[in-house]
Structures are given as structure tokens and as C-alpha cells.
Design a protein around this motif. Structure first.
Motif, PDB file in Angstrom:
ATOM      1  N   PHE B  17      61.270 -15.172   2.082  1.00  0.00           N
ATOM      2  CA  PHE B  17      59.841 -15.131   1.761  1.00  0.00           C
ATOM      3  C   PHE B  17      59.022 -15.322   3.033  1.00  0.00           C
ATOM      4  O   PHE B  17      59.425 -16.075   3.922  1.00  0.00           O
ATOM      5  CB  PHE B  17      59.479 -16.229   0.760  1.00  0.00           C
ATOM      6  CG  PHE B  17      60.071 -16.046  -0.615  1.00  0.00           C
ATOM      7  CD1 PHE B  17      60.799 -14.919  -0.943  1.00  0.00           C
ATOM      8  CD2 PHE B  17      59.888 -16.995  -1.591  1.00  0.00           C
ATOM      9  CE1 PHE B  17      61.335 -14.753  -2.207  1.00  0.00           C
ATOM     10  CE2 PHE B  17      60.415 -16.846  -2.862  1.00  0.00           C
ATOM     11  CZ  PHE B  17      61.144 -15.721  -3.169  1.00  0.00           C
ATOM     12  N   PRO B  18      57.854 -14.674   3.119  1.00  0.00           N
ATOM     13  CA  PRO B  18      57.058 -14.769   4.347  1.00  0.00           C
ATOM     14  C   PRO B  18      56.586 -16.199   4.603  1.00  0.00           C
ATOM     15  O   PRO B  18      56.056 -16.845   3.698  1.00  0.00           O
ATOM     16  CB  PRO B  18      55.876 -13.831   4.071  1.00  0.00           C
ATOM     17  CG  PRO B  18      55.826 -13.687   2.580  1.00  0.00           C
ATOM     18  CD  PRO B  18      57.228 -13.840   2.089  1.00  0.00           C
ATOM     19  N   GLY B  19      56.811 -16.671   5.813  1.00  0.00           N
ATOM     20  CA  GLY B  19      56.331 -17.993   6.204  1.00  0.00           C
ATOM     21  C   GLY B  19      57.175 -19.144   5.684  1.00  0.00           C
ATOM     22  O   GLY B  19      56.791 -20.301   5.827  1.00  0.00           O
ATOM     23  N   VAL B  20      58.305 -18.845   5.072  1.00  0.00           N
ATOM     24  CA  VAL B  20      59.144 -19.907   4.509  1.00  0.00           C
ATOM     25  C   VAL B  20      60.311 -20.201   5.444  1.00  0.00           C
ATOM     26  O   VAL B  20      61.125 -19.318   5.714  1.00  0.00           O
ATOM     27  CB  VAL B  20      59.659 -19.528   3.106  1.00  0.00           C
ATOM     28  CG1 VAL B  20      60.691 -20.536   2.616  1.00  0.00           C
ATOM     29  CG2 VAL B  20      58.492 -19.455   2.133  1.00  0.00           C
ATOM     30  N   GLY B  21      60.355 -21.421   5.956  1.00  0.00           N
ATOM     31  CA  GLY B  21      61.446 -21.834   6.839  1.00  0.00           C
ATOM     32  C   GLY B  21      62.496 -22.596   6.060  1.00  0.00           C
ATOM     33  O   GLY B  21      62.472 -22.637   4.829  1.00  0.00           O
ATOM     34  N   LYS B  22      63.422 -23.209   6.803  1.00  0.00           N
ATOM     35  CA  LYS B  22      64.553 -23.898   6.189  1.00  0.00           C
ATOM     36  C   LYS B  22      64.102 -25.014   5.233  1.00  0.00           C
ATOM     37  O   LYS B  22      64.522 -25.070   4.083  1.00  0.00           O
ATOM     38  CB  LYS B  22      65.430 -24.472   7.316  1.00  0.00           C
ATOM     39  CG  LYS B  22      66.732 -25.083   6.879  1.00  0.00           C
ATOM     40  CD  LYS B  22      67.636 -25.319   8.083  1.00  0.00           C
ATOM     41  CE  LYS B  22      68.803 -26.224   7.746  1.00  0.00           C
ATOM     42  NZ  LYS B  22      68.438 -27.662   7.651  1.00  0.00           N
ATOM     43  N   LYS B  23      63.219 -25.871   5.720  1.00  0.00           N
ATOM     44  CA  LYS B  23      62.785 -27.028   4.930  1.00  0.00           C
ATOM     45  C   LYS B  23      62.120 -26.606   3.618  1.00  0.00           C
ATOM     46  O   LYS B  23      62.394 -27.169   2.560  1.00  0.00           O
ATOM     47  CB  LYS B  23      61.783 -27.875   5.741  1.00  0.00           C
ATOM     48  CG  LYS B  23      62.419 -28.634   6.873  1.00  0.00           C
ATOM     49  CD  LYS B  23      62.802 -30.032   6.425  1.00  0.00           C
ATOM     50  CE  LYS B  23      63.580 -30.742   7.523  1.00  0.00           C
ATOM     51  NZ  LYS B  23      64.213 -31.970   7.043  1.00  0.00           N
ATOM     52  N   THR B  24      61.214 -25.633   3.727  1.00  0.00           N
ATOM     53  CA  THR B  24      60.493 -25.191   2.529  1.00  0.00           C
ATOM     54  C   THR B  24      61.454 -24.536   1.552  1.00  0.00           C
ATOM     55  O   THR B  24      61.386 -24.769   0.338  1.00  0.00           O
ATOM     56  CB  THR B  24      59.365 -24.209   2.921  1.00  0.00           C
ATOM     57  OG1 THR B  24      58.587 -24.813   3.951  1.00  0.00           O
ATOM     58  CG2 THR B  24      58.468 -23.896   1.747  1.00  0.00           C
ATOM     59  N   ALA B  25      62.366 -23.711   2.060  1.00  0.00           N
ATOM     60  CA  ALA B  25      63.342 -23.046   1.193  1.00  0.00           C
ATOM     61  C   ALA B  25      64.198 -24.080   0.463  1.00  0.00           C
ATOM     62  O   ALA B  25      64.497 -23.929  -0.727  1.00  0.00           O
ATOM     63  CB  ALA B  25      64.217 -22.114   2.021  1.00  0.00           C
ATOM     64  N   GLU B  26      64.547 -25.149   1.157  1.00  0.00           N
ATOM     65  CA  GLU B  26      65.331 -26.211   0.519  1.00  0.00           C
ATOM     66  C   GLU B  26      64.538 -26.880  -0.598  1.00  0.00           C
ATOM     67  O   GLU B  26      65.065 -27.132  -1.681  1.00  0.00           O
ATOM     68  CB  GLU B  26      65.758 -27.254   1.560  1.00  0.00           C
ATOM     69  CG  GLU B  26      66.873 -26.760   2.478  1.00  0.00           C
ATOM     70  CD  GLU B  26      67.130 -27.673   3.666  1.00  0.00           C
ATOM     71  OE1 GLU B  26      68.077 -27.423   4.410  1.00  0.00           O
ATOM     72  OE2 GLU B  26      66.360 -28.649   3.857  1.00  0.00           O
ATOM     73  N   ARG B  27      63.257 -27.125  -0.325  1.00  0.00           N
ATOM     74  CA  ARG B  27      62.403 -27.735  -1.366  1.00  0.00           C
ATOM     75  C   ARG B  27      62.310 -26.807  -2.579  1.00  0.00           C
ATOM     76  O   ARG B  27      62.406 -27.253  -3.724  1.00  0.00           O
ATOM     77  CB  ARG B  27      60.988 -27.997  -0.836  1.00  0.00           C
ATOM     78  CG  ARG B  27      60.864 -29.293  -0.064  1.00  0.00           C
ATOM     79  CD  ARG B  27      59.424 -29.518   0.368  1.00  0.00           C
ATOM     80  NE  ARG B  27      58.508 -29.688  -0.738  1.00  0.00           N
ATOM     81  CZ  ARG B  27      57.251 -29.283  -0.749  1.00  0.00           C
ATOM     82  NH1 ARG B  27      56.751 -28.645   0.289  1.00  0.00           N
ATOM     83  NH2 ARG B  27      56.479 -29.497  -1.793  1.00  0.00           N
ATOM     84  N   PHE B  28      62.108 -25.517  -2.319  1.00  0.00           N
ATOM     85  CA  PHE B  28      62.032 -24.535  -3.419  1.00  0.00           C
ATOM     86  C   PHE B  28      63.333 -24.563  -4.231  1.00  0.00           C
ATOM     87  O   PHE B  28      63.323 -24.636  -5.453  1.00  0.00           O
ATOM     88  CB  PHE B  28      61.834 -23.119  -2.882  1.00  0.00           C
ATOM     89  CG  PHE B  28      60.453 -22.836  -2.351  1.00  0.00           C
ATOM     90  CD1 PHE B  28      59.448 -23.798  -2.392  1.00  0.00           C
ATOM     91  CD2 PHE B  28      60.147 -21.586  -1.815  1.00  0.00           C
ATOM     92  CE1 PHE B  28      58.170 -23.534  -1.905  1.00  0.00           C
ATOM     93  CE2 PHE B  28      58.872 -21.310  -1.334  1.00  0.00           C
ATOM     94  CZ  PHE B  28      57.890 -22.282  -1.368  1.00  0.00           C
ATOM     95  N   ALA B  29      64.473 -24.521  -3.503  1.00  0.00           N
ATOM     96  CA  ALA B  29      65.775 -24.443  -4.173  1.00  0.00           C
ATOM     97  C   ALA B  29      66.000 -25.661  -5.057  1.00  0.00           C
ATOM     98  O   ALA B  29      66.431 -25.535  -6.205  1.00  0.00           O
ATOM     99  CB  ALA B  29      66.884 -24.321  -3.133  1.00  0.00           C
TER     100      ALA B  29
END
Lengths: 198, 198
Positions: B17-29
Motif C-alpha cells: 500500500f502507498p506510504g505503508v512501511g514495516k511498522k504500519t503494515a504490522e499494525r494493520f496485520a
């Protein structure tokens, strides 16, 4: 003229993600619809099976896909130490540092009167049962440095210390690589009062 | 101990996703895996069918799910005006304002030597063909106010004006509700030089 229905639905699903508002969800959606078919299908299949593929450990609440929870394996972990976190995610965050090799225990959340989350919601008995089972020497509280984290730490300390268990908490102070003038007063005060010999 | 494989895969999809890094992706997951089964399945099904459910208009490049593109319907839209945007998403953003009822034309992107996106990538002939078909009076360039947007606007103006077509661009100046001291110098300079009688 508003978005086609399928796009509206996609956007509303993406808005469920934490911290994602209307604009961000729209950006995500307009990227997703241009993904390769192969990626889209793989992503969809993964979402459908993710809950089946992950097991929540009934003891420490970590997620795993092996025969048994690697975080509760007494052959490789030090059962003298028990680290209390407020979310299964935090277990992985701490593991990434490589500094700790004890056991974990995820409580369901932090004390928060506003969210009607009180001491009974901490499932303290589960924690107590583990401490007596492992004859734990030290409980390390790895909780957020927020009011809710402070309240929970205080509560747990009061409950555990009479049982002769050492209770510690992650140090608070300057984050690595930070410059003084960007620190808030609270952090600076804490770093000052917890100063250590060089 | 790293994340279980299924969780790693989920995180790597979310990082797309645009602008989504490791930390944010982990939070989403870690939020997604606690969604209700019903929501997860519905989201997955939507992802699988989204490309089939949306039609890209071959003329203006907008997305629609009706029998024909509502943005190209000459019965309800003013064919004297053609608004050029750099992404189909921008069509919906402009529509939300309700100020415009002309036709749209999405070019494939903005001129950018760094990304090797040159004049031939603009598919200028498609635009020219539409202008002559509709006998367009005015072309409104609704492009980003960036160097790439400026370059593209300049290029299109030079190509279109000799054909006697009025070319305009969205006004640049202070955003609504902004305070002077938060504006960057570029915006302020532009707002000053484009000042209007009260």
C-alpha cells in the motif's frame, strides 16, 4: 457522481485499518485495483485462510504456526523470567531485539477506566497460575509508557511483590538517536531523574 | 523468533500500500487477524472480484459499473469543457466538489524526466482526437502544483493554444482555512502575485 459500488465497499473495508481515514483508504483502493490479478487473488486467499493458519497460544497468547508455541518451550527459554506485555504483537517486537530469552505473558489490555477496562479484565489469575507453575523469579513489565501503562504496572507490582517476586519495568528515558530539544518535558524529566553513571 | 509465515505474507502484502512501511503494515496485520470471519471473507471476495466489477472507460479512463460511462454522457455533461487530470482518481475528487459538469480526460501521468516519463507517454493524440470530436472551447488543467505538474501544464498549453483552444489551470494560492504563518514561501508568493480584488 460518486465511486462505483465495488470501489465504495473496498474503501470502507480499508477504513477499518487503524489510523486510516477516508483519504488514505481512497489512495489504498486506487492502488489495489491496479495490482496484478495474481497478487490480488493471493492476497484474497491469504485473508480467507489467515485465521486457520495461525494458532493463538492458550498460555502466553502469542501467535504461532508450529506444532507447539515456541515462546513457551521450556527447553530453550528461561523459565525464571516472565515478561508481561499488553498485546501479542509486543511479543514479536521484543523478540526482534534478541535481548530476552524468558517466557512471555500477554494480558488482554491495560487498565483504563475510560474504556471500562478494570482489574478483573486483566485475568490476573492466569498470570498468577503461571508464576506459581514456573516458580518465576522476576516479572518484567513491558507496558506502554502511558497513564494506562503506569496504572497497570502499579497494580501488578502491588499484587506480585507480596508474593516475593521481583517486579521490574522497562527503563524510560531518551530514545536512541534523539536530540534534547525535540524531547517532551515528561520524557526529559524521567531521563534526568533516572540518570545513570557514565 | 519471527512472525509465523502466514503473518509474514500478510504483512508483505500490506506493505504494498502507498506510504505503508514495516511498522504500519504490522499494525494493520495485527488488526486484520482479529476481524470477524464474516468481514474477512467479504473483504477477500471483494478483492477477488473488484477488477471484474469495475470498467475503465476507454475514452476518459474513469471507473464505472453502469452500462456506460456517466462522465462521458453528452446528454448530461457539457461538452464545451474538458478537464485534464493525471489519474482517474482525480476525476472523483473533482466531482465531489460539484462545481464542474464538463467532460474529463485522464492522461497516464505527469512529465517527469527522472521517471523517464516523456511527452510521448502522455498519449497526446488521444486528447487531440477528443478535442476535435467535441469541438472543445476550454481545456482545464487540473494537475498537481508540483514541478511535474507545471511542466505538463506548460507542454499541453504550448500544444493546444495554437489550435485556438482556451487553456486554463486550477488557481494556486492559500488553501481555505489556512493561516499565513504556516504557508510555505512558494505558496505565499503565488497567492500574492495572483491576488484578486475583494
Amino acid at each position: 457522481m460518486s465511486y462505483p459500488l465495488a470501489l465504495q465497499k473496498l474503501i470502507s473495508f480499508l477504513r477499518k485499518f487503524p489510523g486510516v481515514g477516508k483519504k488514505t483508504a481512497e489512495r489504498f483502493a486506487f492502488q489495489i485495483i491496479y495490482w496484478k490479478d495474481l497478487d490480488l487473488t493471493a492476497f484474497a486467499e491469504l485473508l480467507k485462510s489467515i485465521k486457520k493458519d495461525l494458532i493463538t497460544c492458550s498460555t502466553c497468547k502469542a501467535l504461532y504456526d508450529k506444532a507447539r508455541c515456541p515462546f513457551c518451550d521450556l527447553d530453550i527459554r528461561d523459565s525464571n523470567l516472565l515478561c508481561v506485555v499488553a498485546s501479542p504483537k509486543d511479543i514479536f517486537t521484543l523478540e526482534a531485539t534478541g535481548i530476552y530469552n524468558g517466557l512471555y505473558h500477554a494480558i488482554p489490555g491495560l487498565l483504563s477506566p475510560v474504556d471500562h477496562f478494570g482489574p478483573s479484565d486483566l485475568h490476573f489469575n492466569e498470570l498468577k497460575e503461571r508464576l506459581s507453575r514456573h516458580e518465576t523469579k522476576e516479572v518484567i513489565l513491558a507496558l506502554d509508557s502511558t497513564i494506562e501503562g503506569d496504572a497497570t504496572a502499579l497494580f501488578l507490582k502491588k499484587e506480585l511483590e507480596p508474593a516475593g517476586i521481583r517486579v521490574s519495568r522497562l527503563a524510560m528515558g531518551m530514545p536512541l538517536g534523539s536530540s534534547l530539544d525535540f524531547l517532551d518535558e515528561g520524557t526529559l524529566t524521567r531521563a534526568f531523574s533516572s540518570r545513570l553513571p557514565v
